[in-house]
Design a protein around this motif. Sequence first.
Motif, PDB file in Angstrom:
ATOM      1  N   ALA A 135       0.821  -1.213   0.000  1.00 32.33           N
ATOM      2  CA  ALA A 135       0.000   0.000   0.000  1.00 32.33           C
ATOM      3  C   ALA A 135       0.847   1.253   0.000  1.00 32.33           C
ATOM      4  O   ALA A 135       0.471   2.278  -0.586  1.00 32.33           O
ATOM      5  CB  ALA A 135      -0.935  -0.009   1.211  1.00 32.33           C
ATOM      6  N   LEU A 136       1.992   1.194   0.649  1.00 30.07           N
ATOM      7  CA  LEU A 136       2.857   2.367   0.755  1.00 30.07           C
ATOM      8  C   LEU A 136       3.825   2.490  -0.419  1.00 30.07           C
ATOM      9  O   LEU A 136       4.635   3.411  -0.445  1.00 30.07           O
ATOM     10  CB  LEU A 136       3.653   2.304   2.069  1.00 30.07           C
ATOM     11  CG  LEU A 136       2.805   2.397   3.348  1.00 30.07           C
ATOM     12  CD1 LEU A 136       3.679   2.210   4.575  1.00 30.07           C
ATOM     13  CD2 LEU A 136       2.067   3.732   3.411  1.00 30.07           C
ATOM     14  N   SER A 137       3.729   1.562  -1.384  1.00 33.48           N
ATOM     15  CA  SER A 137       4.550   1.671  -2.583  1.00 33.48           C
ATOM     16  C   SER A 137       4.096   2.876  -3.392  1.00 33.48           C
ATOM     17  O   SER A 137       3.074   3.498  -3.107  1.00 33.48           O
ATOM     18  CB  SER A 137       4.423   0.402  -3.431  1.00 33.48           C
ATOM     19  OG  SER A 137       4.866  -0.726  -2.714  1.00 33.48           O
ATOM     20  N   SER A 138       4.852   3.187  -4.413  1.00 33.15           N
ATOM     21  CA  SER A 138       4.483   4.304  -5.279  1.00 33.15           C
ATOM     22  C   SER A 138       3.070   4.083  -5.797  1.00 33.15           C
ATOM     23  O   SER A 138       2.758   3.047  -6.370  1.00 33.15           O
ATOM     24  CB  SER A 138       5.447   4.406  -6.461  1.00 33.15           C
ATOM     25  OG  SER A 138       4.988   5.358  -7.390  1.00 33.15           O
ATOM     26  N   VAL A 139       2.195   5.099  -5.614  1.00 29.83           N
ATOM     27  CA  VAL A 139       0.794   4.925  -5.994  1.00 29.83           C
ATOM     28  C   VAL A 139       0.638   4.749  -7.499  1.00 29.83           C
ATOM     29  O   VAL A 139      -0.366   4.214  -7.964  1.00 29.83           O
ATOM     30  CB  VAL A 139      -0.059   6.130  -5.518  1.00 29.83           C
ATOM     31  CG1 VAL A 139      -0.118   6.166  -4.014  1.00 29.83           C
ATOM     32  CG2 VAL A 139       0.491   7.441  -6.059  1.00 29.83           C
ATOM     33  N   ASP A 140       1.612   5.190  -8.275  1.00 27.38           N
ATOM     34  CA  ASP A 140       1.527   4.999  -9.723  1.00 27.38           C
ATOM     35  C   ASP A 140       1.687   3.538 -10.105  1.00 27.38           C
ATOM     36  O   ASP A 140       1.334   3.137 -11.224  1.00 27.38           O
ATOM     37  CB  ASP A 140       2.614   5.822 -10.426  1.00 27.38           C
ATOM     38  CG  ASP A 140       2.381   7.314 -10.270  1.00 27.38           C
ATOM     39  OD1 ASP A 140       1.211   7.702 -10.104  1.00 27.38           O
ATOM     40  OD2 ASP A 140       3.355   8.084 -10.299  1.00 27.38           O
ATOM     41  N   ALA A 160      -5.156  -0.652   6.920  1.00 26.15           N
ATOM     42  CA  ALA A 160      -6.275   0.137   6.406  1.00 26.15           C
ATOM     43  C   ALA A 160      -5.882   1.602   6.281  1.00 26.15           C
ATOM     44  O   ALA A 160      -6.224   2.270   5.296  1.00 26.15           O
ATOM     45  CB  ALA A 160      -7.486  -0.014   7.317  1.00 26.15           C
ATOM     46  N   GLY A 161      -5.145   2.106   7.265  1.00 26.66           N
ATOM     47  CA  GLY A 161      -4.687   3.491   7.204  1.00 26.66           C
ATOM     48  C   GLY A 161      -3.743   3.727   6.038  1.00 26.66           C
ATOM     49  O   GLY A 161      -3.820   4.754   5.352  1.00 26.66           O
ATOM     50  N   ALA A 162      -2.856   2.767   5.788  1.00 28.88           N
ATOM     51  CA  ALA A 162      -1.932   2.887   4.659  1.00 28.88           C
ATOM     52  C   ALA A 162      -2.681   2.866   3.334  1.00 28.88           C
ATOM     53  O   ALA A 162      -2.346   3.609   2.394  1.00 28.88           O
ATOM     54  CB  ALA A 162      -0.902   1.757   4.697  1.00 28.88           C
ATOM     55  N   LEU A 163      -3.704   2.045   3.248  1.00 29.26           N
ATOM     56  CA  LEU A 163      -4.489   1.968   2.020  1.00 29.26           C
ATOM     57  C   LEU A 163      -5.265   3.259   1.789  1.00 29.26           C
ATOM     58  O   LEU A 163      -5.368   3.738   0.651  1.00 29.26           O
ATOM     59  CB  LEU A 163      -5.447   0.777   2.080  1.00 29.26           C
ATOM     60  CG  LEU A 163      -4.783  -0.594   1.948  1.00 29.26           C
ATOM     61  CD1 LEU A 163      -5.744  -1.704   2.385  1.00 29.26           C
ATOM     62  CD2 LEU A 163      -4.330  -0.837   0.509  1.00 29.26           C
ATOM     63  N   ARG A 164      -5.802   3.854   2.848  1.00 26.65           N
ATOM     64  CA  ARG A 164      -6.509   5.130   2.697  1.00 26.65           C
ATOM     65  C   ARG A 164      -5.536   6.221   2.259  1.00 26.65           C
ATOM     66  O   ARG A 164      -5.872   7.080   1.437  1.00 26.65           O
ATOM     67  CB  ARG A 164      -7.206   5.514   4.008  1.00 26.65           C
ATOM     68  CG  ARG A 164      -8.382   4.609   4.363  1.00 26.65           C
ATOM     69  CD  ARG A 164      -9.270   5.242   5.432  1.00 26.65           C
ATOM     70  NE  ARG A 164      -8.571   5.431   6.696  1.00 26.65           N
ATOM     71  CZ  ARG A 164      -8.537   4.525   7.670  1.00 26.65           C
ATOM     72  NH1 ARG A 164      -9.136   3.357   7.513  1.00 26.65           N
ATOM     73  NH2 ARG A 164      -7.901   4.770   8.793  1.00 26.65           N
TER      74      ARG A 164
END
Length: 332
Positions: A135-140, A160-164
Amino acid sequence: MLIGEVARRSGVSARMLRHYESLGLVRPSGRTDSGYREYSGQDIRRIFHVESLRSLGLSLREVGRALDDPGFTPSALVGNLVRETRERIAAETELLTRLRRIHATEPAGWEDVLQVVALLQSLGSKSADARQRAALSSVDEVPVEALVEAALSETEPNVAGALRWALARSGDGGPALLAEGLGSPVAAVRERAVRSLAEIPGGEATARLRHALTNPGLVVRGYAALALGTRGVADAVPTLIDMIVEGTNDVDAADALNVLASDTATADRIATRLVDRLTHDTTAAPARGRLTQALAAVPGEAASRALVELSYDEDRAVALTAAYLLQLRDAR
């Protein structure tokens, strides 16, 4: 009818007809004087019966049993075929979803494809640490559909927080997909959807949150109202007051009302609504106490006048609370 004519009319190749014969599925009833196979009308009907059962997914062995065993009952076999077909469709659907998500990232080479596959596998990992790292990887690099699916199913708070966080930075597509989650029959999924929407900036997310104010569940409406309150959207006021009455995140709801009461006119409207609930709709003492405390967060003369009147309320707890809050206002 000779084999060539049968093949032409039935659509079953001569080679397949010979194969059927070798298995004992369809045997031509006769031979010509020259020794060629000759099929009767009954033989041809048998061919169509074989093809019909094959179209249901039966193996040739199962077809033979179905046609020749008088004691054969189809219910169990058809039930198994239904189960196997559902499993196959589910697997194919999962594969299609994975391929679409990879395609959406517009990979430039196979290294990009492999990287996305690895991230998707990590998002579905049993390890919370692996899911959080993905989840904390580059969002691209993470398809937004995969992020939304993961966010709606995640039960570990840190993940869940990381995904949000990732969804808030994922660009277009997230709000619409999360809005679909608001219609889920599962309460936990609806809550995850609105909490994720609440952290996404921009007009589209705000519009989706406005719509969430009509959701039948107070939890969903509450998260939407808190987010809209911080964005200065006055439509959230009725839900925020409902939260105070119900005692659901009432302190946060009062803080949101304070943010919304940024000008005199809005502050007076909020104070009027609070007083209306105090005097007409609410009889439970704890709720009246919370509404009185909420008035303290609202600036302006209307709230002050309401507190003065409440300081003489017949409910002693409300009266003492109002008097104390007035002292605090005077000391500012």
